[in-house]
Structures are given as structure tokens and as C-alpha cells.
Design a protein around this motif. Sequence first.
Motif, short mmCIF file in Angstrom:
data_model
loop_
_atom_site.label_atom_id
_atom_site.label_comp_id
_atom_site.label_asym_id
_atom_site.label_seq_id
_atom_site.Cartn_x
_atom_site.Cartn_y
_atom_site.Cartn_z
N LEU A 215 60.20 52.64 -17.49
CA LEU A 215 61.35 52.55 -18.39
C LEU A 215 61.04 51.57 -19.51
O LEU A 215 60.46 50.51 -19.26
N ARG A 216 61.41 51.93 -20.72
CA ARG A 216 61.33 50.99 -21.84
C ARG A 216 62.75 50.70 -22.31
O ARG A 216 63.54 51.63 -22.53
N THR A 217 63.08 49.42 -22.45
CA THR A 217 64.42 49.04 -22.85
C THR A 217 64.53 48.94 -24.37
O THR A 217 63.53 48.96 -25.09
N LYS A 218 65.75 48.78 -24.83
CA LYS A 218 65.99 48.65 -26.27
C LYS A 218 65.39 47.38 -26.84
O LYS A 218 65.07 47.31 -28.03
N LYS A 219 65.23 46.35 -25.99
CA LYS A 219 64.58 45.12 -26.43
C LYS A 219 63.06 45.20 -26.34
O LYS A 219 62.37 44.25 -26.70
N GLY A 220 62.54 46.32 -25.82
CA GLY A 220 61.10 46.51 -25.72
C GLY A 220 60.49 46.07 -24.41
O GLY A 220 59.26 46.04 -24.26
N ILE A 221 61.31 45.73 -23.41
CA ILE A 221 60.81 45.35 -22.10
C ILE A 221 60.36 46.60 -21.35
O ILE A 221 61.04 47.62 -21.37
N LEU A 222 59.20 46.53 -20.72
CA LEU A 222 58.69 47.65 -19.93
C LEU A 222 58.97 47.38 -18.46
O LEU A 222 58.61 46.32 -17.93
N ILE A 223 59.61 48.35 -17.80
CA ILE A 223 59.96 48.24 -16.39
C ILE A 223 59.20 49.32 -15.61
O ILE A 223 59.24 50.50 -15.97
N THR A 224 58.49 48.92 -14.56
CA THR A 224 57.86 49.89 -13.67
C THR A 224 58.59 49.88 -12.34
O THR A 224 58.97 48.82 -11.84
N ILE A 225 58.80 51.07 -11.79
CA ILE A 225 59.43 51.20 -10.47
C ILE A 225 58.47 51.97 -9.57
O ILE A 225 58.18 53.15 -9.80
N ASP A 226 57.96 51.30 -8.58
CA ASP A 226 57.04 51.88 -7.59
C ASP A 226 57.88 52.32 -6.40
O ASP A 226 58.31 51.51 -5.58
N LEU A 227 58.15 53.64 -6.33
CA LEU A 227 58.96 54.20 -5.24
C LEU A 227 58.04 54.87 -4.22
O LEU A 227 57.23 55.74 -4.56
N PHE A 228 58.19 54.47 -2.95
CA PHE A 228 57.36 55.02 -1.87
C PHE A 228 58.27 55.09 -0.64
O PHE A 228 58.51 54.09 0.02
N VAL A 229 58.80 56.27 -0.34
CA VAL A 229 59.83 56.38 0.70
C VAL A 229 59.28 56.73 2.07
O VAL A 229 60.03 56.88 3.02
N ASN A 230 57.95 56.85 2.18
CA ASN A 230 57.31 57.05 3.48
C ASN A 230 56.17 56.05 3.68
O ASN A 230 55.09 56.39 4.14
N CYS A 231 56.45 54.79 3.36
CA CYS A 231 55.38 53.79 3.37
C CYS A 231 54.93 53.39 4.77
O CYS A 231 53.90 52.75 4.94
N GLN A 232 55.76 53.68 5.77
CA GLN A 232 55.46 53.46 7.19
C GLN A 232 55.66 52.03 7.70
O GLN A 232 55.90 51.82 8.89
N TYR A 233 55.58 51.03 6.82
CA TYR A 233 55.59 49.65 7.33
C TYR A 233 56.96 48.98 7.33
O TYR A 233 57.14 47.94 7.95
N GLY A 234 57.97 49.55 6.64
CA GLY A 234 59.30 48.94 6.64
C GLY A 234 60.04 49.19 5.34
O GLY A 234 59.62 50.00 4.51
N TYR A 235 61.15 48.48 5.18
CA TYR A 235 61.98 48.59 3.98
C TYR A 235 61.70 47.36 3.12
O TYR A 235 61.97 46.23 3.53
N ASP A 236 61.17 47.59 1.93
CA ASP A 236 60.60 46.51 1.12
C ASP A 236 61.09 46.61 -0.32
O ASP A 236 60.75 47.58 -1.02
N ILE A 237 61.90 45.66 -0.75
CA ILE A 237 62.41 45.63 -2.12
C ILE A 237 61.89 44.37 -2.80
O ILE A 237 62.14 43.26 -2.34
N ARG A 238 61.18 44.56 -3.92
CA ARG A 238 60.64 43.41 -4.65
C ARG A 238 60.89 43.56 -6.14
O ARG A 238 61.10 44.67 -6.64
N CYS A 239 60.84 42.44 -6.85
CA CYS A 239 61.06 42.46 -8.29
C CYS A 239 60.38 41.24 -8.91
O CYS A 239 60.77 40.10 -8.63
N ASP A 240 59.35 41.46 -9.73
CA ASP A 240 58.64 40.39 -10.42
C ASP A 240 58.85 40.56 -11.92
O ASP A 240 58.73 41.68 -12.45
N VAL A 241 59.16 39.47 -12.61
CA VAL A 241 59.41 39.52 -14.05
C VAL A 241 58.35 38.70 -14.77
O VAL A 241 58.28 37.47 -14.59
#
Length: 337
Positions: A215-241
Motif C-alpha cells: 500500500l502507498r499512502t497519500k503522504k508517500g508511506i509504503l506499507i507491506t502486509i505479509d499475510l500467511f494463514v497456514n504458517c503452522q507455528y501460531g498466530y503472529d501479529i507484528r508491525c515495524d515502522v
Amino acid sequence: MVLKIGVIGVGMIGQDHIRRCIEVLNGCEIVAASDINLEHVKAVLKKYKIKGKAYTEGLDVISSTDVDAIIVASSGPSHEKYVLAAIEAGKPVFCEKPLAVTAEGCERIVKAEMKAGKRLVQVGFMRSFDSCYRKLKEMLNTKELGEPLVVKCVHHNSEVGDSYTTDMGITDSMVHEFDIMRWLLDDDYETIQVVSPRITKYAHTGVQDPQLVLLRTKKGILITIDLFVNCQYGYDIRCDVVCEDGIAYMPSPLQVQTRTKGKFGEHVNTDWRERFIVAYDIELQSFIDNAKNNIVMGPSAWDGFIASKTAAAGMKALESGEIVSVNLPQCPSFYKK
């Protein structure tokens, strides 16, 4: 004052909200519930020792004079009907996502709410009530690290059932990122792209998993979303800026670390309920407290509409493989109050 709540839909999330209201939250009482299976409704009420009324039609819950406020936890396609009816009745309504299954449906709700002249709808996007996201936002608000440049999101789930489809990655899973990133960055989206990497052996036939969204925002920030719904190891939500003068890492929920038998590690959450259980409690308590004072705050119908619009653009990007304009409308002053 005790807020008298009617619950529409007593499946997994509906029952969890009933349990929450009965066992955890303050200032509320469940007085009515509905589901298509009347015997199931009666069984749920009996399970929680609730002396409320059981219905098969959610509209009966809304029209009941015993009910002050509504929780909509029924199937997604029914949400629009019930939220519109609650607005018409002038009753505060907490609606689990999606607000409606189409952007057009969400827009109808927005217009109905604006016509009513006051906010009546809170959407069940719980992440803005999570302490980890709140700490991250507090850090960004200080500007200590300068302006955000890149945001890296991870949304991993151990596994999904065979009813899960590729489309649901965008319309059901990543809508939480679509919502929380606008809140975190105080920004809107300009473009979206969906990239499909190699498919995991654990994905069901025909399902693209993992997926990567840019995603690219109106301010020019680039956002990546790594979606993996069969990762096998657990439920993992992270966010680094990544900012101009440093990187802000969202803190993980507090876990006890161990060192044993030559290994070092900590517990990984197993599902979304375990990870966000406190945020669910806080968001619904907030709804109850505000509704008792005849106000509604938190994620709005407009937020639900924008998440749906973003998901619709994401679907076009998934199908075309191209960068697609999101084309978000300007937020009305009604939702800036």
C-alpha cells in the motif's frame, strides 16, 4: 444505569461477547438474543443463566422496548440490514466486521447515520484498543524518530479451514491492517498491489497463500502486509515502522521466556482470541460506557466504509496483478468530530 443489550447472532463471536458482558464487563445486562435456530438461542441463554427473550429474527431484538443497545455478531451478509434498522430505531449498535459485505452497503450505512444526525455505529475493529498498538502510536506521535517512511506488517495464522478462499485474505484477514494503519499513521491510501509468491504446501487447493500486499499512502508511506494463514507455528501479529531517525518496533504481548534443555524461547499465541482478548474486552466496555451516556466512539461506520473500499481495490489488484488506485473519498466533517 445498566445498559440493556440485545445480541444478534450467537455463534462463536456472539457467544464470546455474551460471556464477556456477563463475566468480565461492567454496567450492562443481556436481555435478548437471536439466531436462526431458536433452540440454539435458548440453549445459549440458559448456559449463561440469562433470563432474556429468545428470537429467530434480529429485527425483533432491535424493536424490543427492553433493549437499549445492539450487538451485531451474525453472518456478514446480514450486518447491513440490522445496522440500518438499529440506526432507524435510534439505538447504539456495535457491529462486528464487516460493517457490510460491499463498499456500497457500507456507504448506505454512512448516509443513514449522517441523516440520523449523530453517531450510532461502532465497528468491531479492536486493534486500536490493543496496548501494543497504542504504545507504538504514542511513540510515533512524539516524532522522536522523525516521520514514518515504511511500515512492515506481519499477519500470520497457524492454519485455516477448507472454507477459506484466496479472496478472504484481503476481505476478511487484512481488513484489520487496512483499518489500523490509517489510525496509526493518520493517513489514507493511494494505491494497492497484491503480489503472489510461491504457494505453501499447506494451502488448500486453489488458495494463494502466502500473499504480499503493498500500500502507498497519500503522504508517500509504503506499507507491506505479509499475510500467511497456514504458517503452522501460531498466530503472529507484528508491525515495524521505519522512520527518518530510527525504527519503532511494536512491542509483543508480555510472555515468559524460558531456557531449558539447550533451548531458549517463549510462547507463541495460538489464535486471534488469545492475542487480542484484552482489546476485545476494552473495546466493548468502551461501547457500553459511551452508550450509557448516549454517545458512540471508537472505529466508525466511515472507518468500516474505507476498509471495505480498500479491500475492493485490493480484489481488483489481486485479479489484475497491477497497481490499482484506491480512490478514497474525503472524510465528511460529521466523522471528524
